[in-house]
Design a protein around this motif. Structure first.
Motif, PDB file in Angstrom:
ATOM      1  N   PRO A 325       0.803  -1.231   0.000  1.00 36.17           N
ATOM      2  CA  PRO A 325       0.000   0.000   0.000  1.00 36.17           C
ATOM      3  C   PRO A 325       0.836   1.282   0.000  1.00 36.17           C
ATOM      4  O   PRO A 325       0.428   2.283  -0.583  1.00 36.17           O
ATOM      5  N   LEU A 326       2.010   1.259   0.639  1.00 34.35           N
ATOM      6  CA  LEU A 326       2.864   2.443   0.638  1.00 34.35           C
ATOM      7  C   LEU A 326       3.340   2.788  -0.768  1.00 34.35           C
ATOM      8  O   LEU A 326       3.524   3.959  -1.102  1.00 34.35           O
ATOM      9  N   GLU A 329      -0.562   2.997  -3.069  1.00 37.42           N
ATOM     10  CA  GLU A 329      -1.601   3.882  -2.528  1.00 37.42           C
ATOM     11  C   GLU A 329      -3.001   3.261  -2.628  1.00 37.42           C
ATOM     12  O   GLU A 329      -3.999   3.968  -2.755  1.00 37.42           O
ATOM     13  N   LYS A 330      -3.063   1.958  -2.596  1.00 36.49           N
ATOM     14  CA  LYS A 330      -4.332   1.238  -2.580  1.00 36.49           C
ATOM     15  C   LYS A 330      -4.072  -0.160  -2.052  1.00 36.49           C
ATOM     16  O   LYS A 330      -2.921  -0.624  -2.006  1.00 36.49           O
ATOM     17  N   VAL A 331      -5.132  -0.835  -1.623  1.00 34.39           N
ATOM     18  CA  VAL A 331      -5.013  -2.210  -1.150  1.00 34.39           C
ATOM     19  C   VAL A 331      -6.140  -3.029  -1.769  1.00 34.39           C
ATOM     20  O   VAL A 331      -7.290  -2.571  -1.844  1.00 34.39           O
ATOM     21  N   THR A 332      -5.807  -4.202  -2.259  1.00 39.67           N
ATOM     22  CA  THR A 332      -6.788  -5.083  -2.909  1.00 39.67           C
ATOM     23  C   THR A 332      -7.044  -6.284  -2.015  1.00 39.67           C
ATOM     24  O   THR A 332      -6.111  -6.976  -1.602  1.00 39.67           O
ATOM     25  N   ILE A 333      -8.304  -6.517  -1.709  1.00 40.96           N
ATOM     26  CA  ILE A 333      -8.721  -7.631  -0.859  1.00 40.96           C
ATOM     27  C   ILE A 333      -9.446  -8.639  -1.741  1.00 40.96           C
ATOM     28  O   ILE A 333     -10.495  -8.330  -2.312  1.00 40.96           O
ATOM     29  N   ALA A 334      -8.884  -9.816  -1.867  1.00 39.12           N
ATOM     30  CA  ALA A 334      -9.445 -10.857  -2.738  1.00 39.12           C
ATOM     31  C   ALA A 334     -10.191 -11.891  -1.900  1.00 39.12           C
ATOM     32  O   ALA A 334      -9.660 -12.401  -0.904  1.00 39.12           O
ATOM     33  N   MET A 348       2.433   7.824   6.314  1.00 39.14           N
ATOM     34  CA  MET A 348       2.782   6.990   7.457  1.00 39.14           C
ATOM     35  C   MET A 348       3.820   7.701   8.314  1.00 39.14           C
ATOM     36  O   MET A 348       4.859   8.148   7.826  1.00 39.14           O
ATOM     37  N   VAL A 349       3.523   7.797   9.590  1.00 37.43           N
ATOM     38  CA  VAL A 349       4.453   8.371  10.561  1.00 37.43           C
ATOM     39  C   VAL A 349       4.684   7.325  11.637  1.00 37.43           C
ATOM     40  O   VAL A 349       3.731   6.845  12.255  1.00 37.43           O
TER      41      VAL A 349
END
Length: 515
Positions: A325-326, A329-334, A348-349
């Motif tokens: 994701p870093l 800039e997206k995340v895919t959930i299958a 992210m900090v």
């Protein structure tokens, strides 16, 4: 007797129309729901039966067949209660049905017929607008959320009787939402924060680092002993981030609406999110998913900040989930029956102690950790993840003289500089479909991150002496580009590059440990 009512369903962050078809025929009394309903939809028949009776309507003692079309997509949630009830009343001619197809209907019923608020109203209203329907019937508690969308009529109702009265032309209420007032209301708390950068004493180098991070949307890691102000200053990062645009607010509100995190009687979210997950969080909690996929912390931090305090305390497999994701800039959930993509454009900090006891390298306290313990503690953060963090800074303890000193620059002053730098980036990348320097591709870097002769010599020496990877080399150039923007310069100077290099001193820290 047949009736049809329009409703909506959620798929990821998007919504689509659902036709609620009701057929009532002679035969043994039965109530069947087809069209891939989940448990909450199948249980709606009991809520609908009780609500119709308790609102003084007649529930037909006949064979009721209810279809949710399209039948090949799973339907989830209790918001189908109200359209099912209206479909039954329309099929039994207890209410007019001539204008029913001009509206979408959303709402959960209680047993006494009152209508409860539901999640995901905003994306549903957007789908209604795109479909060309005249309006949407929603629970009154969701009214302000629905009213932020122009071009579609939103009608808030409190009970099943109210909904029926509306289609009879008898619904009268003085509860009218002024959309102009609502838009102003959502902006009232845009600058209302609990803290300010002026409250942070000392740590000028860290403040400068976070200003650069905010200006270029860079990831940051702070390493220092306990009590040096890492968490305090991290909580104040949203105060220096640029104000959200309407499009960003709309997208973020959709996410929080689906997650059920919007309070009643609230419109668009105007504050950038600051998510602060505990280190005991699960993989599903961090990236999203579950039996019914929901957004995780990285999606809830979209357009805002994801703060990981004491980052080595997080399980390593959870941290490794952040790598993709870093970058993307997206995340895919299958899942077996669906693949859902959620946005994850977050900053992210992270913060961490230099060792398990927290005092390795502290000039005022003695470290009690062995070299093996320090190595084991630091190894919890993998090299590939560390490589994806643009700014890495060692935080020194605060001196007493700093605590007694005057207040420093406030958040509004820093925010103005950040916004000016962001405007430069927006203008520079207006034809490139990116928004900040951290999103630069290799091709765009060749165009916008050129170094002069002295800069190239410095970069070459640093690459060799600091043993940088190709990714670290790119991160440094992107940070230098942001520093130049804050300085109002079109070209990257040697001084900008030199400052960017000092924010990779955690790499140097690892090398000098010599374990």
């Amino acid at each position: 007797m047949l009736a049809q009512v329009k409703s909506c369903s959620i798929y990821g962050l998007e919504s689509f129309l659902v036709d609620v078809e009701v057929d009532i025929s002679s035969g043994l009394p039965a109530f069947d729901i087809v069209g891939l309903p989940d448990i909450a939809v199948r249980e709606s028949k009991e809520r609908v039966r009780a609500a119709i009776k308790n609102q003084e309507f007649n529930f037909p003692i006949k064979r009721i067949t209810l279809n949710l079309a399209p039948a090949d997509i799973r339907k989830e949630g209790p918001h189908f209660d109200l359209p099912i009830a209206l479909g039954i009343l329309a099929a039994t001619e207890q209410m007019p049905s001539d204008t029913l197809n001009e509206y979408a209907v959303i709402g959960e019923l209680s047993l006494d017929g009152r209508i409860r608020p539901v999640n995901g109203v905003l994306p549903m209203v957007i789908a209604v607008k795109e479909s060309g329907l005249k309006g949407v019937i929603v629970p009154w508690e969701n009214m302000e959320e629905a009213a932020v969308i122009d071009g579609v009529e939103a009608i808030g109702v409190n009970s099943l009787k109210d909904a029926v009265a509306y289609f009879k032309g008898e619904y009268k209420t003085n509860k009218i939402v002024d959309k102009d007032f609502l838009r102003c209301k959502t902006q009232d708390n845009d600058t209302a924060f609990d803290g300010d950068f002026s409250e942070v004493k000392g740590q000028e180098n860290l403040k400068r680092c976070l200003e650069i991070a905010a200006a270029g949307h860079h990831n940051v890691l702070m390493i220092g002993p306990p009590g040096s102000g890492k968490t305090m200053i991290a909580r104040r990062i949203p105060t220096i981030l640029p104000s959200m645009t309407f499009e960003e607010s709309l997208e973020l509100t959709k996410i929080y609406s689906i997650a059920g995190l919007i309070s009643n009687h609230s419109g668009l979210i105007k504050k950038r999110p600051f998510r602060f997950p505990h280190h005991t969080i699960s993989a599903v909690g961090m990236v999203g998913g579950g039996r019914i996929p929901k957004p995780g912390e990285i999606t809830l931090a979209h357009h805002g900040v994801l703060f990981l305090d004491e980052i080595p305390e997080f399980p390593r497999d959870i941290l490794e989930l952040l790598r993709q994701p870093l970058e993307d800039e997206k995340v895919t959930i299958a899942r077996a029956n669906a693949t859902i993509t959620y946005p994850a454009k977050f900053m992210m900090v992270g913060s961490m102690n230099p060792c398990q006891c927290g005092f390795f390298g502290d000039p005022f306290h003695e470290c009690t950790c062995s070299l093996h313990q320090i190595q084991k503690y630091l190894s919890k953060i993998s090299g590939p993840l560390m490589d994806r963090i643009d700014l890495q800074l060692e935080v020194a303890p605060v001196k007493f003289s700093d605590l007694e000193g005057p207040s420093t620059t406030d958040s509004m002053t820093i925010k103005k500089r950040v916004e000016d730098a962001r405007l430069m980036q927006l203008e520079r990348y207006k034809e490139c479909n990116i928004y900040f320097n951290s999103q630069l591709t290799p091709a765009l870097m060749n165009k916008h991150c050129k170094l002069d002769k002295s800069g190239k010599i410095l970069m070459k020496e640093a690459f060799k002496s600091m043993k940088l990877s190709a990714r670290a080399h790119s991160k440094i150039l992107k940070v230098a580009r942001t520093i130049a923007d804050l300085d109002g310069k079109r070209l990257i100077k040697e001084s900008h590059l030199a400052e960017a290099l000092q924010y990779r001193n955690i790499d140097k820290y690892y090398q000098n440990l010599k374990i």
